[in-house]
Design a protein around this motif. Structure first.
Motif, short mmCIF file in Angstrom:
data_model
loop_
_atom_site.label_atom_id
_atom_site.label_comp_id
_atom_site.label_asym_id
_atom_site.label_seq_id
_atom_site.Cartn_x
_atom_site.Cartn_y
_atom_site.Cartn_z
N VAL A 1 4.54 -12.24 -6.88
CA VAL A 1 6.42 -11.86 -7.37
C VAL A 1 6.24 -9.70 -6.80
CG1 VAL A 1 7.54 -10.51 -9.33
CG2 VAL A 1 6.70 -12.70 -9.62
N ALA A 2 4.81 -9.06 -6.67
CA ALA A 2 4.76 -8.20 -5.94
C ALA A 2 5.70 -8.06 -4.40
CB ALA A 2 3.59 -7.16 -6.31
N LEU A 3 4.83 -9.43 -3.76
CA LEU A 3 4.61 -9.23 -2.70
C LEU A 3 6.16 -8.89 -2.66
CD1 LEU A 3 1.37 -11.34 -1.43
CD2 LEU A 3 2.98 -9.42 -0.48
N ALA A 4 6.86 -10.42 -2.70
CA ALA A 4 8.05 -10.39 -3.03
C ALA A 4 9.63 -9.44 -3.07
CB ALA A 4 9.05 -12.14 -3.67
N LEU A 5 8.99 -9.07 -4.19
CA LEU A 5 9.57 -7.75 -4.32
C LEU A 5 10.14 -6.88 -3.20
CD1 LEU A 5 8.22 -7.60 -7.75
CD2 LEU A 5 11.13 -7.45 -7.63
N ALA A 6 8.44 -6.29 -2.87
CA ALA A 6 8.56 -5.29 -1.75
C ALA A 6 8.61 -5.48 -0.40
CB ALA A 6 6.86 -4.76 -1.78
N ASN A 7 8.88 -6.65 -0.22
CA ASN A 7 9.46 -7.33 0.58
C ASN A 7 11.02 -7.46 0.67
OD1 ASN A 7 6.83 -7.96 3.23
ND2 ASN A 7 6.36 -8.37 1.19
N LYS A 8 11.56 -7.69 0.00
CA LYS A 8 13.30 -7.82 -0.32
C LYS A 8 13.65 -6.10 -0.84
CE LYS A 8 13.97 -12.12 -1.60
NZ LYS A 8 14.89 -12.40 -0.43
N GLY A 9 13.33 -4.96 -0.60
CA GLY A 9 12.61 -4.03 -0.29
C GLY A 9 13.05 -3.29 -2.12
N LEU A 10 12.67 -4.07 -2.51
CA LEU A 10 12.98 -3.67 -3.91
C LEU A 10 12.22 -2.37 -5.31
CD1 LEU A 10 14.79 -7.33 -5.24
CD2 LEU A 10 15.65 -5.66 -5.41
N GLU A 11 12.26 -1.96 -6.02
CA GLU A 11 11.47 -1.21 -6.24
C GLU A 11 12.15 -1.72 -8.13
OE1 GLU A 11 12.77 2.91 -6.22
OE2 GLU A 11 11.67 3.10 -4.06
N VAL A 12 10.40 -1.67 -8.48
CA VAL A 12 10.07 -1.98 -10.07
C VAL A 12 10.03 -1.44 -10.75
CG1 VAL A 12 10.35 -4.55 -10.01
CG2 VAL A 12 8.52 -3.26 -10.45
N GLU A 13 9.55 -0.94 -12.32
CA GLU A 13 9.95 -0.04 -13.55
C GLU A 13 8.34 -1.04 -13.88
OE1 GLU A 13 11.80 1.49 -16.39
OE2 GLU A 13 10.93 0.41 -17.89
N SER A 14 7.77 -0.79 -13.70
CA SER A 14 5.71 -1.54 -13.96
C SER A 14 6.07 -1.21 -15.79
CB SER A 14 4.60 -1.79 -13.10
OG SER A 14 5.05 -2.15 -12.38
N VAL A 15 5.30 -2.58 -16.53
CA VAL A 15 5.02 -2.44 -17.72
C VAL A 15 3.51 -3.24 -17.84
CG1 VAL A 15 5.17 -2.91 -20.18
CG2 VAL A 15 6.76 -2.56 -18.59
N ALA A 16 2.45 -2.33 -17.60
CA ALA A 16 1.31 -3.21 -17.73
C ALA A 16 0.67 -3.49 -19.02
CB ALA A 16 -0.11 -2.20 -17.29
N ILE A 17 0.23 -4.25 -18.85
CA ILE A 17 -0.70 -5.29 -20.13
C ILE A 17 -2.24 -5.40 -20.08
CG2 ILE A 17 1.58 -6.57 -21.02
CD1 ILE A 17 -0.35 -9.16 -19.74
N SER A 18 -2.54 -5.40 -21.06
CA SER A 18 -4.01 -6.01 -20.74
C SER A 18 -3.71 -7.04 -21.85
CB SER A 18 -5.09 -4.98 -21.48
OG SER A 18 -5.11 -5.78 -22.92
N TYR A 19 -4.62 -8.02 -21.00
CA TYR A 19 -4.93 -9.39 -21.58
C TYR A 19 -6.06 -9.84 -23.45
CZ TYR A 19 -4.37 -11.37 -17.14
OH TYR A 19 -3.53 -11.88 -16.09
N GLU A 20 -6.13 -8.17 -23.58
CA GLU A 20 -6.87 -8.36 -25.27
C GLU A 20 -5.03 -7.62 -26.01
OE1 GLU A 20 -8.97 -6.64 -22.49
OE2 GLU A 20 -9.51 -8.55 -22.83
N ASP A 21 -4.41 -7.12 -25.39
CA ASP A 21 -3.13 -7.46 -26.01
C ASP A 21 -1.96 -7.70 -25.07
OD1 ASP A 21 -1.02 -6.55 -27.49
OD2 ASP A 21 -1.33 -4.12 -27.69
N ARG A 22 -0.96 -8.81 -26.19
CA ARG A 22 -0.49 -9.20 -25.06
C ARG A 22 1.33 -8.91 -25.51
NH1 ARG A 22 -2.49 -14.56 -22.97
NH2 ARG A 22 -4.70 -14.00 -23.16
#
Ligand SMILES: N[C@@H](CCC(=O)N[C@@H](CS)C(=O)NCC(=O)O)C(=O)O
Length: 205
Positions: free
Chosen positions: A16-37
């Protein structure tokens, strides 16, 4: 603003990160860890990433997200506009996700058991190794997996196939070590190797 729920080193998020950037779209990221989904469960009712949120729309699953992005931001295109080429891309998605990924997933399942079946692991490893020839052939006479242009097929496959020559040393996930061990290029498959370098130069959101 689009919001992307992501985890570090996630292959499906990188699609998804590839598709977004190649379409010139910006996102706000919410980083999760697999220990706390919990953040991703709260927003989507399930624990896997990626999840994209666009206003009231909550879209889990990398391929669904790629389709959503294409429907809302069609340029530059990552999906073919004509029906036959578009059906070929659907076939590629199904093959990659339902057939190709079975071998590394099965190896991971075996290696997580107390007493892995070495014979099973070897058979799946041989399937992964043999698949490199198919990717090499797909790249005969063209720069990307389904044609000259970068497409959603490249977004879907790259985050997995890149382990044939690229792995961040901080990335110690078992699944990624399985990809690295069984897809290692070591001077073989020159077209696939060049494709990994070519796609790796592209931006990610
Ligand atoms: N079909 C989903 C699969 C998503 C998926 O398996 N995501 C992984 C990260 S690459 C995940 O969230 N794993 C957490 C876990 O299994 O614990 C997609 O394509 O997005």
């Amino acid at each position: 603003m689009l919001r992307l729920y992501r985890a570090r080193f996630s292959t499906n998020v990188e699609r998804v990160a590839l598709a977004l950037a190649n379409k010139g779209l910006e996102v706000e990221s919410v980083a999760i860890s697999y220990e706390d989904r919990s953040p991703v469960v709260r927003v989507s009712g399930q624990g896997l990433v990626p999840v994209l949120v666009d206003g009231d729309e909550v879209i889990p699953d990398s391929v669904h997200i790629l389709r959503y992005l294409e429907a809302h931001w069609p340029d530059p295109p990552l999906f073919p506009r004509d029906a036959a080429r578009s059906a070929e891309l659907d076939v590629f998605f199904d093959w990659f996700n339902e057939v190709w990924k079975r071998a590394p997933n099965a190896i991971e399942d075996e290696l997580e058991r107390d007493d892995p079946d070495e014979e099973q692991v070897a058979q799946h490893a041989a399937r992964m190794r043999a698949s490199l020839d198919r990717f090499e052939a797909l790249l005969d006479g063209r720069d990307h997996l389904l044609g000259d242009d970068f497409s959603a097929a490249d977004c879907v496959a790259f985050p997995f196939l890149k382990y044939g020559k690229l792995r961040d040393r901080a990335d110690d996930e078992l699944f990624h070590r399985i990809l690295e061990d069984n897809l290692r290029l070591d001077g073989t498959h020159p077209r696939l190797s060049a494709w990994i370098d070519r796609v790796n130069e592209r931006p990610r959101a």
